[in-house]
Scaffold this motif. Structure first.
Motif, PDB file in Angstrom:
ATOM      1  N   GLN A 107      17.085  45.775 -26.344  1.00 48.91           N
ATOM      2  CA  GLN A 107      17.628  44.549 -25.751  1.00 48.91           C
ATOM      3  C   GLN A 107      16.531  43.474 -25.678  1.00 48.91           C
ATOM      4  OE1 GLN A 107      21.050  44.065 -24.483  1.00 48.91           O
ATOM      5  NE2 GLN A 107      20.199  42.005 -24.782  1.00 48.91           N
ATOM      6  N   VAL A 108      15.312  43.926 -25.294  1.00 49.59           N
ATOM      7  CA  VAL A 108      14.177  42.992 -25.179  1.00 49.59           C
ATOM      8  C   VAL A 108      13.912  42.335 -26.537  1.00 49.59           C
ATOM      9  CG1 VAL A 108      11.691  42.829 -24.791  1.00 49.59           C
ATOM     10  CG2 VAL A 108      13.113  44.196 -23.236  1.00 49.59           C
ATOM     11  N   PHE A 109      13.796  43.174 -27.595  1.00 48.04           N
ATOM     12  CA  PHE A 109      13.502  42.603 -28.920  1.00 48.04           C
ATOM     13  C   PHE A 109      14.653  41.730 -29.416  1.00 48.04           C
ATOM     14  CE2 PHE A 109      10.483  46.233 -29.011  1.00 48.04           C
ATOM     15  CZ  PHE A 109       9.322  45.478 -29.181  1.00 48.04           C
ATOM     16  N   HIS A 110      15.855  42.103 -29.014  1.00 52.04           N
ATOM     17  CA  HIS A 110      17.024  41.306 -29.410  1.00 52.04           C
ATOM     18  C   HIS A 110      16.920  39.914 -28.759  1.00 52.04           C
ATOM     19  CE1 HIS A 110      21.114  40.309 -30.512  1.00 52.04           C
ATOM     20  NE2 HIS A 110      21.397  40.033 -29.247  1.00 52.04           N
ATOM     21  N   ASN A 111      16.544  39.919 -27.474  1.00 54.11           N
ATOM     22  CA  ASN A 111      16.406  38.647 -26.747  1.00 54.11           C
ATOM     23  C   ASN A 111      15.307  37.796 -27.381  1.00 54.11           C
ATOM     24  OD1 ASN A 111      18.383  39.623 -25.131  1.00 54.11           O
ATOM     25  ND2 ASN A 111      17.059  40.114 -23.385  1.00 54.11           N
ATOM     26  N   LEU A 112      14.256  38.470 -27.873  1.00 60.80           N
ATOM     27  CA  LEU A 112      13.147  37.732 -28.480  1.00 60.80           C
ATOM     28  C   LEU A 112      13.481  37.312 -29.921  1.00 60.80           C
ATOM     29  CD1 LEU A 112      10.166  39.951 -27.279  1.00 60.80           C
ATOM     30  CD2 LEU A 112      10.733  37.675 -26.450  1.00 60.80           C
ATOM     31  N   GLY A 113      14.630  37.842 -30.427  1.00 59.01           N
ATOM     32  CA  GLY A 113      15.037  37.475 -31.793  1.00 59.01           C
ATOM     33  C   GLY A 113      14.277  38.216 -32.873  1.00 59.01           C
ATOM     34  N   THR A 114      13.580  39.295 -32.509  1.00 56.89           N
ATOM     35  CA  THR A 114      12.797  40.011 -33.546  1.00 56.89           C
ATOM     36  C   THR A 114      13.320  41.431 -33.736  1.00 56.89           C
ATOM     37  OG1 THR A 114      11.255  40.757 -31.860  1.00 56.89           O
ATOM     38  CG2 THR A 114      10.691  38.731 -33.041  1.00 56.89           C
ATOM     39  N   LEU A 115      14.570  41.673 -33.360  1.00 57.22           N
ATOM     40  CA  LEU A 115      15.087  43.046 -33.408  1.00 57.22           C
ATOM     41  C   LEU A 115      14.950  43.658 -34.813  1.00 57.22           C
ATOM     42  CD1 LEU A 115      16.553  45.332 -31.973  1.00 57.22           C
ATOM     43  CD2 LEU A 115      18.715  44.323 -32.638  1.00 57.22           C
TER      44      LEU A 115
END
Length: 607
Positions: free
Chosen positions: A11-19
């Motif tokens: 979820q964190v990486f998704h929020n940062l856009g780097t998933l």
């Protein structure tokens, strides 16, 4: 391995856009580490070091095990291989877990499933990507390692089943692991979040989700082993063929000894046992075993004597016959021993069993063709003896005592003597009793058929002759007894022999209404017999055709169908009617209407 924590991180990486990049990096990282692991496991320098401290070799010094050290080298190699399988399993487990969380987890705001984020840019399934990378690395690393080291090559080729077992175990563990992940997801408290994703629950069986249709992950894993399997199978075939080529030297005259055959069987058993780690390998080795059995058959066939002396039945066993007996006994031992080996195989694939049994059937057929010339000779002699009954006189009337003068006819004495001698001189030497009896029982049935055929043709037959013929019927059972396990096992032939004897003394009307007719004894035989009760003018079919009895017997063999035989008899009856009309006779012989009625009854049963 904690779905909640992994979900949070995603979820964190998704929020940062780097998933997507993060996941690609993680999976690539696993691939890189595994590639290192594979290289290290196969590093010949490390494997051949006596101690763990790697000392630098002198210039141009090749890394190879010292002569006495091969065992230690092999042990180290297999330890490394086991460790490597654990590493592959662990990495694959983590990628599987990651994939699973990705398929379950949705963004709470947009409700987009994370896996869709990754797949939408044409990125294939991460587990599929990871697996193709790992299997390709395995293939290329193994190839280059074994190309550059003879010792590695020999280890993998020589102990291929061990390598295959490691691969099979790895595959099993991955399948198991996949099912466990599934279960954990379904039982951990996070299920509520993923309730709407129930449709993905169906994929418990397969760890590869969005893989191309024709992709077989297990095959991809095992493709790296193909060259070692080919080499192993070719060596396995040599191990199977060598002992056979050894015991059949060029120009040799005798089949292998018991000990030599035992060592061939031991080799077969050991090759099959070692291959039992895998059904496909079992099948491939079973096909090799089938070729081995064929080779044994071909070599044995070359020893068989097919000259005239192989089928003589006048004197004692000839050299050629003795050798044929030895060859048949040796084929029989091989047949029985291999059967035992395959019944003792615990998880033998059906196709593998089929391959071996087909080869064994050919061995059994070869045994049959080896004894055929002898069986034919014996059969011909039996027929020749039986047909001499027509040289004896059966026309006499009853003697004053009402008993026959002799217990049985001369031809019957000769037949009994001949069969007893053939069994003790020739067939007693075969160790395969069941096989011999299967063949001699057929001969006994044929002998009874010929005996009844010829007995029904005797003309004229007086009252004294009937008594002696009845005695011959009883003696016939004793005559064929050595040829069978039990005379009663001869089935229909035996029942015919038993049913025909009482008919000798019955009136023609009685005979015509006998329940044995058609059921046990064919109509044609009874009609043939009734000719003997007619005046000479009513000629038997063979007399009308002016054939000898031997020629008529041959005709009957060539025309086994009742229809043909009855047609011939009808011709004889019609010729008789014609002759009576020609001489303007007033009446037919009393037996003629009975015969005509029987013939019509017989023809109607054929309709």
């Amino acid at each position: 391995q904690n779905p909640t924590q992994v979900g949070t991180a995603l979820q964190v990486f998704h929020n940062l856009g780097t998933l997507k990049d993060t996941i690609a990096n993680v999976v690539d990282g696993y691939c890189t580490v595994l590639e290192e692991n594979i290289k290290n496991a196969l590093d010949i320098k490390v494997l051949t070091q006596p101690s763990q401290t790697v000392t630098r070799g002198g210039p141009g010094r090749a890394a190879m095990p010292t002569p006495g050290n091969t065992a230690a080298f092999r042990a180290a190699l297999w330890t490394n291989m086991e460790k490597l399988m654990d590493q592959i399993c662990a990495a694959c487990g983590q990628v599987q877990h990651l994939q699973k969380v990705l398929t379950k987890k949705r963004d709470p705001v947009s409700h987009v499933c994370f896996i869709e984020e990754i797949v939408k840019d044409g990125q294939s399934d991460i587990l599929y990507k990871f697996w193709t990378a790992v299997t390709q690395t395995l293939s290329s690393q193994f190839q280059s390692a074994t190309d550059s080291s003879m010792f590695l090559k020999q280890a993998f080729e020589g102990e291929y089943p061990k390598l295959l077992r490691l691969y099979n175990d790895l595959w099993k563990r991955l399948q198991q692991y996949s099912e466990n992940i599934q279960r954990n997801f379904n039982t951990s408290g996070t299920t509520d979040l993923f309730a709407e994703l129930q449709q993905i629950e169906e994929d418990t069986q397969d760890i590869f989700m969005q893989k191309p249709q024709d992709y077989d992950p297990e095959k991809a894993l095992k493709d790296s082993l193909q060259q070692y399997e080919a080499a192993y199978l070719s060596k396995s075939l040599s191990r199977l063929f060598d002992p056979i080529n050894l015991v059949f030297p060029p120009g040799g005259r005798n089949p292998p000894s018991s000990d030599e055959l035992d060592s061939i069987i031991k080799t077969i058993a050991s090759e099959l046992n070692v291959a039992a780690v895998d059904p496909d390998l079992s099948l491939a080795v079973a096909k090799n075993v089938a070729k081995t059995i064929q080779l044994y058959g071909v070599k044995s066939e070359q020893l068989l004597s097919t000259q005239g002396d192989a089928s003589q039945v006048i004197g004692p066993l000839t050299e050629g016959q003795r050798r044929n007996v030895a060859v048949v006994n040796s084929l029989y031992k091989l047949h029985q021993s291999v059967l035992k080996v395959i019944t003792n195989q615990s998880s033998f694939p059906a196709a593998a069993e089929q391959a071996v049994t087909t080869a064994l059937k050919a061995v059994h057929d070869l045994m049959g063709s080896a004894v055929q010339p002898l069986l034919n000779s014996v059969g011909d002699s039996v027929e020749a003896i039986i047909i001499t009954m027509h040289q004896e006189d059966f026309s006499g009337s009853l003697s004053s005592s009402g008993k026959p003068d002799v217990p049985c006819s001369l031809y019957m004495k000769e037949l009994q003597g001949f069969i007893a001698r053939v069994m003790s001189d020739y067939f007693r030497h075969f160790e395969c009793f069941d096989f011999v009896f299967d063949n001699t029982e057929a001969m006994a049935q044929r002998a009874i058929e010929l005996f009844i055929r010829n007995a029904s043709l005797i003309r004229p037959l007086g009252e004294g002759g009937k008594m002696r013929l009845a005695a011959d019927f009883a003696q016939m059972e004793l005559a064929v007894a050595p040829l069978c396990r039990r005379v009663s096992d001869l089935g229909k032939s035996y029942r015919q022999l038993r049913s025909f004897r009482p008919l000798l003394f019955q009136t023609s009307e009685h005979i015509a209404s006998s329940p044995a007719l058609g059921e046990v004894i064919p109509f044609s035989i009874i009609l043939q017999f009734l000719f003997t009760r007619a005046p000479p003018e009513l000629k038997s079919p063979f007399q009308r055709a002016e054939w000898s009895i031997a020629r008529y017997s041959q005709w009957l063999d060539d025309h086994p169908s009742e229809k043909d035989r009855l047609a011939l008899i009808r011709g004889a009856l019609e010729a008789y009617v014609q002759s009576v009309r020609t001489r303007e006779g007033k009446e037919f012989a009393p037996v003629y209407p009975i015969m005509l009625q029987l013939l019509q009854k017989a023809m109607s049963t054929l309709q």
